[in-house]
Scaffold this motif. Structure first.
Motif, PDB file in Angstrom:
ATOM      1  N   SER A  73       0.789  -1.301  -0.008  1.00  0.00           N
ATOM      2  CA  SER A  73       0.143   0.018  -0.127  1.00  0.00           C
ATOM      3  C   SER A  73       0.890   1.235   0.050  1.00  0.00           C
ATOM      4  O   SER A  73       0.355   2.223  -0.539  1.00  0.00           O
ATOM      5  CB  SER A  73      -0.993  -0.047   1.067  1.00  0.00           C
ATOM      6  N   HIS A  74       2.258   0.996   0.673  1.00  0.00           N
ATOM      7  CA  HIS A  74       3.075   2.321   0.531  1.00  0.00           C
ATOM      8  C   HIS A  74       3.313   3.027  -0.780  1.00  0.00           C
ATOM      9  O   HIS A  74       3.865   4.005  -0.912  1.00  0.00           O
ATOM     10  CB  HIS A  74       4.054   1.984   1.547  1.00  0.00           C
ATOM     11  N   ILE A  75       3.386   1.919  -1.673  1.00  0.00           N
ATOM     12  CA  ILE A  75       3.676   2.256  -3.088  1.00  0.00           C
ATOM     13  C   ILE A  75       2.734   3.030  -3.665  1.00  0.00           C
ATOM     14  O   ILE A  75       3.009   4.044  -4.550  1.00  0.00           O
ATOM     15  CB  ILE A  75       3.734   1.097  -4.067  1.00  0.00           C
ATOM     16  N   GLY A  76       1.483   3.053  -3.476  1.00  0.00           N
ATOM     17  CA  GLY A  76       0.333   4.099  -3.856  1.00  0.00           C
ATOM     18  C   GLY A  76       0.488   5.577  -3.444  1.00  0.00           C
ATOM     19  O   GLY A  76      -0.250   6.303  -3.931  1.00  0.00           O
ATOM     20  N   THR A  77       1.595   5.543  -2.505  1.00  0.00           N
ATOM     21  CA  THR A  77       1.531   7.215  -2.005  1.00  0.00           C
ATOM     22  C   THR A  77       2.700   7.934  -2.550  1.00  0.00           C
ATOM     23  O   THR A  77       2.743   9.028  -2.320  1.00  0.00           O
ATOM     24  CB  THR A  77       1.942   6.938  -0.406  1.00  0.00           C
ATOM     25  N   ILE A  78       3.292   7.066  -3.707  1.00  0.00           N
ATOM     26  CA  ILE A  78       4.712   7.767  -4.429  1.00  0.00           C
ATOM     27  C   ILE A  78       4.153   8.652  -5.343  1.00  0.00           C
ATOM     28  O   ILE A  78       3.311   8.461  -6.157  1.00  0.00           O
ATOM     29  CB  ILE A  78       5.409   6.748  -5.004  1.00  0.00           C
ATOM     30  N   GLU A  79       4.750   9.697  -5.774  1.00  0.00           N
ATOM     31  CA  GLU A  79       4.303  10.689  -6.656  1.00  0.00           C
ATOM     32  C   GLU A  79       5.537  10.736  -7.747  1.00  0.00           C
ATOM     33  O   GLU A  79       6.626  11.102  -7.205  1.00  0.00           O
ATOM     34  CB  GLU A  79       4.059  12.233  -6.117  1.00  0.00           C
ATOM     35  N   PHE A  80       5.532  10.373  -8.769  1.00  0.00           N
ATOM     36  CA  PHE A  80       6.644  10.356  -9.844  1.00  0.00           C
ATOM     37  C   PHE A  80       6.390  11.471 -10.709  1.00  0.00           C
ATOM     38  O   PHE A  80       5.396  11.974 -11.074  1.00  0.00           O
ATOM     39  CB  PHE A  80       6.463   9.251 -10.853  1.00  0.00           C
ATOM     40  N   SER A  81       7.316  12.080 -10.951  1.00  0.00           N
ATOM     41  CA  SER A  81       7.417  13.258 -12.113  1.00  0.00           C
ATOM     42  C   SER A  81       7.630  12.801 -13.447  1.00  0.00           C
ATOM     43  O   SER A  81       7.327  13.434 -14.375  1.00  0.00           O
ATOM     44  CB  SER A  81       8.499  14.335 -11.744  1.00  0.00           C
ATOM     45  N   SER A  82       8.396  11.812 -13.507  1.00  0.00           N
ATOM     46  CA  SER A  82       8.749  11.430 -14.887  1.00  0.00           C
ATOM     47  C   SER A  82       9.317   9.865 -14.819  1.00  0.00           C
ATOM     48  O   SER A  82       9.717   9.532 -13.824  1.00  0.00           O
ATOM     49  CB  SER A  82       9.719  12.190 -15.624  1.00  0.00           C
ATOM     50  N   TYR A  83       9.458   9.133 -15.951  1.00  0.00           N
ATOM     51  CA  TYR A  83       9.865   7.827 -16.206  1.00  0.00           C
ATOM     52  C   TYR A  83      10.403   7.390 -17.476  1.00  0.00           C
ATOM     53  O   TYR A  83      10.048   8.172 -18.223  1.00  0.00           O
ATOM     54  CB  TYR A  83       9.041   6.841 -15.342  1.00  0.00           C
ATOM     55  N   GLU A  84      11.093   6.681 -17.666  1.00  0.00           N
ATOM     56  CA  GLU A  84      11.497   5.922 -19.180  1.00  0.00           C
ATOM     57  C   GLU A  84      11.803   4.641 -18.918  1.00  0.00           C
ATOM     58  O   GLU A  84      12.534   3.934 -18.230  1.00  0.00           O
ATOM     59  CB  GLU A  84      12.711   6.669 -19.625  1.00  0.00           C
ATOM     60  N   ILE A  85      11.106   3.814 -20.056  1.00  0.00           N
ATOM     61  CA  ILE A  85      11.218   2.327 -20.203  1.00  0.00           C
ATOM     62  C   ILE A  85      11.903   2.029 -21.521  1.00  0.00           C
ATOM     63  O   ILE A  85      11.308   2.526 -22.504  1.00  0.00           O
ATOM     64  CB  ILE A  85      10.143   1.775 -19.957  1.00  0.00           C
ATOM     65  N   THR A  86      12.911   1.457 -21.481  1.00  0.00           N
ATOM     66  CA  THR A  86      13.598   0.992 -22.846  1.00  0.00           C
ATOM     67  C   THR A  86      13.982  -0.776 -22.710  1.00  0.00           C
ATOM     68  O   THR A  86      14.051  -1.068 -21.488  1.00  0.00           O
ATOM     69  CB  THR A  86      15.075   1.739 -22.980  1.00  0.00           C
ATOM     70  N   GLU A  87      13.760  -1.582 -23.639  1.00  0.00           N
ATOM     71  CA  GLU A  87      14.185  -2.745 -23.782  1.00  0.00           C
ATOM     72  C   GLU A  87      15.636  -2.881 -23.867  1.00  0.00           C
ATOM     73  O   GLU A  87      16.436  -1.986 -24.653  1.00  0.00           O
ATOM     74  CB  GLU A  87      13.422  -3.445 -24.802  1.00  0.00           C
ATOM     75  N   SER A  88      15.983  -4.025 -23.444  1.00  0.00           N
ATOM     76  CA  SER A  88      17.673  -4.391 -23.628  1.00  0.00           C
ATOM     77  C   SER A  88      17.728  -4.903 -25.316  1.00  0.00           C
ATOM     78  O   SER A  88      16.719  -5.141 -25.761  1.00  0.00           O
ATOM     79  CB  SER A  88      18.032  -5.437 -22.713  1.00  0.00           C
ATOM     80  N   GLU A  89      18.860  -4.925 -25.686  1.00  0.00           N
ATOM     81  CA  GLU A  89      19.223  -5.187 -26.904  1.00  0.00           C
ATOM     82  C   GLU A  89      18.807  -6.740 -27.233  1.00  0.00           C
ATOM     83  O   GLU A  89      17.957  -6.980 -28.193  1.00  0.00           O
ATOM     84  CB  GLU A  89      20.746  -5.353 -27.164  1.00  0.00           C
ATOM     85  N   THR A  90      18.484  -7.625 -26.206  1.00  0.00           N
ATOM     86  CA  THR A  90      18.263  -8.768 -26.309  1.00  0.00           C
ATOM     87  C   THR A  90      16.610  -9.084 -26.129  1.00  0.00           C
ATOM     88  O   THR A  90      16.033  -9.842 -26.495  1.00  0.00           O
ATOM     89  CB  THR A  90      18.854  -9.994 -25.379  1.00  0.00           C
ATOM     90  N   GLY A  91      16.194  -7.870 -25.606  1.00  0.00           N
ATOM     91  CA  GLY A  91      14.616  -8.065 -25.320  1.00  0.00           C
ATOM     92  C   GLY A  91      14.416  -8.767 -24.223  1.00  0.00           C
ATOM     93  O   GLY A  91      13.372  -9.177 -23.744  1.00  0.00           O
ATOM     94  N   SER A  92      15.426  -9.358 -23.283  1.00  0.00           N
ATOM     95  CA  SER A  92      15.376  -9.944 -21.912  1.00  0.00           C
ATOM     96  C   SER A  92      15.089  -9.384 -20.875  1.00  0.00           C
ATOM     97  O   SER A  92      14.691 -10.101 -19.788  1.00  0.00           O
ATOM     98  CB  SER A  92      16.456 -11.167 -21.983  1.00  0.00           C
ATOM     99  N   SER A  93      15.013  -8.128 -20.702  1.00  0.00           N
ATOM    100  CA  SER A  93      14.799  -7.264 -19.627  1.00  0.00           C
ATOM    101  C   SER A  93      14.544  -5.809 -20.132  1.00  0.00           C
ATOM    102  O   SER A  93      14.472  -5.589 -21.308  1.00  0.00           O
ATOM    103  CB  SER A  93      16.080  -7.296 -18.779  1.00  0.00           C
ATOM    104  N   LEU A  94      14.244  -5.165 -18.987  1.00  0.00           N
ATOM    105  CA  LEU A  94      13.918  -3.810 -19.436  1.00  0.00           C
ATOM    106  C   LEU A  94      14.747  -3.021 -18.600  1.00  0.00           C
ATOM    107  O   LEU A  94      15.191  -3.336 -17.267  1.00  0.00           O
ATOM    108  CB  LEU A  94      12.353  -3.354 -18.859  1.00  0.00           C
ATOM    109  N   GLU A  95      15.015  -1.714 -19.081  1.00  0.00           N
ATOM    110  CA  GLU A  95      15.881  -0.450 -18.352  1.00  0.00           C
ATOM    111  C   GLU A  95      14.746   0.447 -17.953  1.00  0.00           C
ATOM    112  O   GLU A  95      14.101   1.025 -18.568  1.00  0.00           O
ATOM    113  CB  GLU A  95      16.950  -0.020 -19.089  1.00  0.00           C
ATOM    114  N   PHE A  96      14.541   0.537 -16.615  1.00  0.00           N
ATOM    115  CA  PHE A  96      13.353   1.369 -16.166  1.00  0.00           C
ATOM    116  C   PHE A  96      14.112   2.377 -14.970  1.00  0.00           C
ATOM    117  O   PHE A  96      14.561   2.002 -14.167  1.00  0.00           O
ATOM    118  CB  PHE A  96      12.506   0.473 -15.257  1.00  0.00           C
ATOM    119  N   SER A  97      14.142   3.616 -15.637  1.00  0.00           N
ATOM    120  CA  SER A  97      14.265   4.704 -14.758  1.00  0.00           C
ATOM    121  C   SER A  97      13.089   5.686 -14.480  1.00  0.00           C
ATOM    122  O   SER A  97      12.225   5.767 -15.309  1.00  0.00           O
ATOM    123  CB  SER A  97      15.458   5.611 -15.365  1.00  0.00           C
TER     124      SER A  97
END
Length: 314
Positions: free
Chosen positions: A89-113
């Motif tokens: 439930s504590h996750i629902g209290t977070i306020e995000f200003s921005s994010y970015e998601i990109t896939e790895s070259e192999t597509g086996s994972s995500l880079e999430f900032s």
């Protein structure tokens, strides 16, 4: 694999065009009404991706979307068998200003900032975060890295993952997993210390297990209760293949005081490192031995939890 570079370019062009509008009374309603963070891909695009088993076959995008939207049910479903939705439930209290998601070259994972503007009741303080997302969420910029403390970080990661959680006077003080016991972890830690030395070009002497365990853990007359260890031909060997195992944890701090170091380790009860489990402090003494350079004298639980640390294996 998806390519969001074109989407990013279009987004930048639209943003510049909006900022140059001749009518300052026209509000930017892209995120104002929904209070959604600005990101690539957008929240609506993430919903589309997660509805496709082709675009999100392993649910990595789904876990990111659940995090951004504070979807506690989805986080609990994908994060662990033990913690419940209410524990997120504590996750629902977070306020995000921005994010970015990109896939790895192999597509086996995500880079999430992402950037947290207000951490609310969560463990996330305001600031920028970077994760590699697959089965687990792993910080790509850990607080304490192996570049800072070299072999010590490697050995602690290896020890904790194989069962060395809390111990004193050469004996485990808490059992968190019936397979990955303290003595099993000791055996693997000794082997890893020798491996690190050999990888750096060192010539390994004949193996003396008792001497190694004494130097690394101050343990005399080592004995094992692990069903995965047996004493054969003068040494302890694993009775069956276990594979690569690990425990969800983060090294928070290393304090040095002469030849002694105190290492704070936070454990987690889920794959995302969002539900804190116990926290320990490992007391380490530096030695003059070229192979067994650290003696791990004890590990004390300094913060308890209703949840045990979570192990995972490949």
């Amino acid at each position: 694999m998806k390519n969001y570079r074109l989407i990013s370019l279009v987004f930048v062009v639209l943003l510049v065009f909006s900022s140059c509008s001749d009518n300052p009374n026209i509000p930017n309603t892209d995120n104002a009404q929904t209070n959604e963070p600005i990101g690539i891909p957008s929240i609506s695009e993430l919903h589309t991706i997660t509805q496709s088993s082709f675009d999100d076959p392993f649910g990595y995008y789904a876990s990111v979307l659940a995090f951004l939207e504070g979807d506690t049910e989805e986080l609990a479903l994908r994060g662990s068998d033990d913690p419940e939705a209410a524990d997120y439930s504590h996750i629902g209290t977070i306020e995000f200003s921005s994010y970015e998601i990109t896939e790895s070259e192999t597509g086996s994972s995500l880079e999430f900032s992402f950037v947290v503007s207000n951490g609310g009741d969560s463990m996330f303080e305001p600031g920028e975060y970077h994760y590699n997302v697959w089965e687990t969420w792993t910080p790509t910029e850990p607080k304490i890295s192996s570049e800072q403390y070299g072999d010590l970080v490697q050995l602690i990661d290896w020890m904790t993952g194989n069962g060395c959680i809390s111990w004193e006077n050469g004996k485990s003080t808490s059992l968190y997993h019936d397979a990955y016991t303290f003595d099993f972890g000791v055996n693997r830690a000794v082997g890893r210390a020798r491996g690190i030395y050999a990888e750096k070009g060192g010539e390994l002497p004949e193996f003396d297990f008792d001497d190694a365990v004494y130097k690394m853990f101050c343990v005399k007359d080592f004995s094992s209760t692990s069903e995965y260890l047996a004493f054969e031909n003068g040494k302890w060997t694993e009775t069956q293949y276990i594979g690569d195992i690990n425990v969800m944890h983060t090294i928070l701090d290393i304090r040095e005081n002469g030849d002694y170091m105190e290492v704070d380790v936070q454990y987690y009860a889920d794959m995302f490192r969002m539900i804190p489990s116990i926290k320990t402090t490992i007391y380490v003494r530096k030695t003059d031995d070229p192979i067994y350079k650290f003696c791990f004298e004890k590990s004390i639980i300094v913060e308890s939890s209703e949840y045990d640390p979570m192990w995972w294996a490949l």
